[in-house]
Design an enzyme around this catalytic site. Structure first.
Site, PDB file in Angstrom:
ATOM      1  N   ASN A 210       0.850  -1.195   0.000  1.00 35.01           N
ATOM      2  CA  ASN A 210       0.000   0.000   0.000  1.00 35.01           C
ATOM      3  C   ASN A 210       0.884   1.244   0.000  1.00 35.01           C
ATOM      4  O   ASN A 210       2.103   1.150   0.016  1.00 35.01           O
ATOM      5  CB  ASN A 210      -0.981  -0.024   1.181  1.00 35.01           C
ATOM      6  CG  ASN A 210      -0.267   0.003   2.508  1.00 35.01           C
ATOM      7  OD1 ASN A 210       0.380   0.987   2.853  1.00 35.01           O
ATOM      8  ND2 ASN A 210      -0.350  -1.098   3.256  1.00 35.01           N
ATOM      9  N   ASP A 279      -4.896  -5.966   5.305  1.00 39.41           N
ATOM     10  CA  ASP A 279      -5.945  -6.758   5.954  1.00 39.41           C
ATOM     11  C   ASP A 279      -5.873  -8.221   5.549  1.00 39.41           C
ATOM     12  O   ASP A 279      -6.297  -9.095   6.287  1.00 39.41           O
ATOM     13  CB  ASP A 279      -7.318  -6.192   5.584  1.00 39.41           C
ATOM     14  CG  ASP A 279      -7.530  -4.826   6.221  1.00 39.41           C
ATOM     15  OD1 ASP A 279      -7.118  -4.648   7.376  1.00 39.41           O
ATOM     16  OD2 ASP A 279      -8.104  -3.935   5.555  1.00 39.41           O
ATOM     17  N   LYS A 289       8.207 -17.973  -9.255  1.00 38.77           N
ATOM     18  CA  LYS A 289       7.532 -16.836  -9.886  1.00 38.77           C
ATOM     19  C   LYS A 289       6.294 -17.311 -10.654  1.00 38.77           C
ATOM     20  O   LYS A 289       6.385 -18.248 -11.459  1.00 38.77           O
ATOM     21  CB  LYS A 289       8.515 -16.139 -10.831  1.00 38.77           C
ATOM     22  CG  LYS A 289       8.028 -14.819 -11.332  1.00 38.77           C
ATOM     23  CD  LYS A 289       9.088 -14.153 -12.194  1.00 38.77           C
ATOM     24  CE  LYS A 289       8.473 -12.966 -12.889  1.00 38.77           C
ATOM     25  NZ  LYS A 289       9.314 -12.475 -13.971  1.00 38.77           N
ATOM     26  N   PRO A 306      -4.115 -11.095  11.124  1.00 37.51           N
ATOM     27  CA  PRO A 306      -4.573 -10.725  12.470  1.00 37.51           C
ATOM     28  C   PRO A 306      -4.604  -9.203  12.602  1.00 37.51           C
ATOM     29  O   PRO A 306      -3.787  -8.509  11.990  1.00 37.51           O
ATOM     30  CB  PRO A 306      -3.499 -11.313  13.389  1.00 37.51           C
ATOM     31  CG  PRO A 306      -2.299 -11.508  12.533  1.00 37.51           C
ATOM     32  CD  PRO A 306      -2.795 -11.744  11.135  1.00 37.51           C
ATOM     33  N   ASP A 307      -5.560  -8.701  13.373  1.00 36.09           N
ATOM     34  CA  ASP A 307      -5.612  -7.252  13.637  1.00 36.09           C
ATOM     35  C   ASP A 307      -4.682  -6.989  14.828  1.00 36.09           C
ATOM     36  O   ASP A 307      -4.979  -7.383  15.967  1.00 36.09           O
ATOM     37  CB  ASP A 307      -7.055  -6.817  13.940  1.00 36.09           C
ATOM     38  CG  ASP A 307      -7.167  -5.299  13.989  1.00 36.09           C
ATOM     39  OD1 ASP A 307      -6.341  -4.671  14.689  1.00 36.09           O
ATOM     40  OD2 ASP A 307      -8.060  -4.747  13.340  1.00 36.09           O
ATOM     41  N   VAL A 309      -3.561  -4.159  16.438  1.00 42.21           N
ATOM     42  CA  VAL A 309      -3.930  -3.240  17.517  1.00 42.21           C
ATOM     43  C   VAL A 309      -5.102  -3.795  18.337  1.00 42.21           C
ATOM     44  O   VAL A 309      -5.122  -3.683  19.565  1.00 42.21           O
ATOM     45  CB  VAL A 309      -4.187  -1.810  16.987  1.00 42.21           C
ATOM     46  CG1 VAL A 309      -5.494  -1.675  16.245  1.00 42.21           C
ATOM     47  CG2 VAL A 309      -4.103  -0.790  18.111  1.00 42.21           C
ATOM     48  N   PHE A 324      -5.053   4.405  14.418  1.00 43.97           N
ATOM     49  CA  PHE A 324      -5.291   5.402  13.369  1.00 43.97           C
ATOM     50  C   PHE A 324      -6.443   4.917  12.501  1.00 43.97           C
ATOM     51  O   PHE A 324      -6.700   3.721  12.405  1.00 43.97           O
ATOM     52  CB  PHE A 324      -4.042   5.606  12.507  1.00 43.97           C
ATOM     53  CG  PHE A 324      -3.072   6.562  13.131  1.00 43.97           C
ATOM     54  CD1 PHE A 324      -2.304   6.175  14.221  1.00 43.97           C
ATOM     55  CD2 PHE A 324      -2.926   7.855  12.648  1.00 43.97           C
ATOM     56  CE1 PHE A 324      -1.416   7.057  14.813  1.00 43.97           C
ATOM     57  CE2 PHE A 324      -2.042   8.739  13.229  1.00 43.97           C
ATOM     58  CZ  PHE A 324      -1.289   8.341  14.316  1.00 43.97           C
TER      59      PHE A 324
END
Ligand code: C5P
Length: 405
Positions: A210, A279, A289, A306-307, A309, A324
């Site tokens: 990202n 996520d 490849k 896994p999340d 926070v 955030f």
């Protein structure tokens, strides 16, 4: 010796005979843990060589406002923002007059005018100059504005006079600085934070990523050290230098970030999740490849990461948790919802979209906590980080006080 660990001291040296004590002062400041940037007025270099101070502080001494190379690296405004405190020692009658009048005729006085950092001045001059009505007025003006005046001391002067005007000894100046700025609001506290993006491998050469630059997280780490915290920064792949005084752990994937966080979380008083964590990751990472031959479409199965926070916030013994939220619309409602479902003490939300948030140098944040909110206007990320750290400290202190009572 007081602790000035992590404090950024801009040491201004002006043209008085006491300038030779600048070397001892710089040495003591460095010994106390401060990062010291010396700025000399041109005539101060007649009293002490910049190379001496450069060797002591390990930073090139700045002298000129019109130095293209230095201005390109850290311009005078950045220098003004960089400083946690500006200390002028020795301060001549002339520089005190310039400060009182707000002139900006050289680099040092320009930085003073542009800086919001506290100013500490250690005067050094002939006793008659110190007693002169003009100097008295100028000093009174500085005191009214909240400038700290340390000294001068009384005694025998280089010119043979006896009276007030000697610069107080470097050890006393460092003690005065330590008393005012030592420690920091997070002294003795450990802060763990995540920053940057994660990379989720698809095969040995490709990944899902990202646009997070890590700038906000790194600015936060820097601001936390400035408040005296011990900081562990778990960083995804970013091209940023490690802020001074920070322990950095480099990771790539969300799972590695999770593991690094859980290896350090038990010691943390505060956890700040600033990273843009993927996520999902590929259910199966190809060990060779992936080839496109004969296939018009490619389906990759993704599984949830896994999340981090939320997992930290769910621990029975948990640190103060800050997350955030990057939202494109209805920022406050989505962010507050996120704060609640993840069980966070505080969330900092920003609107993302065209030219906002990711990769940018400026940002605005809406900070939410149980029963409170504060909007931090659009500003450079380092400054924003300082403001956010102030809010975190306030809420953290309030929670700690409530738990203790
Ligand atoms: O749910 P969302 O990704 O929008 O939440 C953002 C917040 O959650 C950020 O603080 C981010 O660092 C954190 N987060 C995390 N682990 C994840 C996903 C997000 O710690 N897997």
């Amino acid at each position: 010796m007081p602790s000035l660990r992590g404090r950024r001291v801009l040491l201004g040296i002006t043209a008085g005979i006491a300038a030779y004590k600048g070397a001892e002062l710089a040495r003591l400041l460095v010994k106390a843990g401060a990062e010291v940037q010396v700025v000399m007025t041109p005539s101060a270099t007649e009293f002490i060589g910049p190379l001496t101070l450069q060797a002591i502080t390990a930073r090139e001494v700045r002298q000129s406002l019109f130095d293209a190379a230095h201005e390109a690296a850290m311009g005078h405004i950045e220098l003004a923002r960089w400083a946690d405190v500006v200390l002028i020692a020795p301060a001549t009658a002339d520089v005190i007059a310039q400060l009182a009048w707000g002139t900006a005729r050289d680099l040092l006085t320009t930085v003073c005018l542009a800086s919001e950092a506290p100013l500490v001045v250690a005067p050094a001059m002939n006793q008659a100059m110190w007693r002169h009505a003009a100097t008295r007025d100028n000093v009174a003006a500085l005191l009214r504005r909240g400038v700290d005046i340390v000294g001068p001391a009384e005694g025998e002067q280089a010119c043979g006079d006896v009276g007030p005007g000697r610069m107080v000894e470097p050890v006393e100046i460092v003690a005065a600085l330590g008393a005012r700025f030592g420690g920091g609001r997070l002294a003795g506290r450990r802060v763990l934070l995540t920053a940057g993006p994660t990379r989720e491998a698809l095969d040995p050469v490709r990944f899902l990523g990202n646009r997070s630059s890590g700038k906000m997280g790194f600015a936060l780490a820097d601001a936390l050290v400035g408040q005296g915290a011990d900081v562990v920064l778990v960083a995804g792949p970013v091209a940023l230098p490690t802020p001074r005084g920070v322990e950095r752990v480099d990771v790539e994937s969300a799972q590695q970030m999770y593991d690094a966080v859980f290896a350090h979380v038990a010691q943390a008083d505060i956890f700040i999740a600033c990273a843009a964590v993927a996520d999902y990751r590929a259910a199966n990472v190809a060990d060779k490849k992936i080839k496109k031959d004969g296939t018009e479409t490619l389906t990759v199965e993704l599984v949830r990461n896994p999340d981090i926070v939320a997992s930290v916030a769910a621990l029975p013994q948990r640190p103060f948790c800050v997350g955030f939220a990057a939202e494109t619309d209805d920022v406050e409602a989505y962010a507050e919802h996120k704060r609640r479902i993840k069980g966070l003490d505080m969330i900092a939300a920003n609107q993302v979209g065209a030219a906002l948030g990711f990769e940018a140098d400026d940002n605005a944040l809406l900070v939410l906590w149980e029963g409170g909110r504060e909007a931090l206007e659009n500003q450079p990320k380092p400054r924003l980080a300082t403001r956010l750290v102030d809010l975190i400290v306030e809420r953290f202190d309030a929670q700690t006080t409530a738990q203790d009572s």
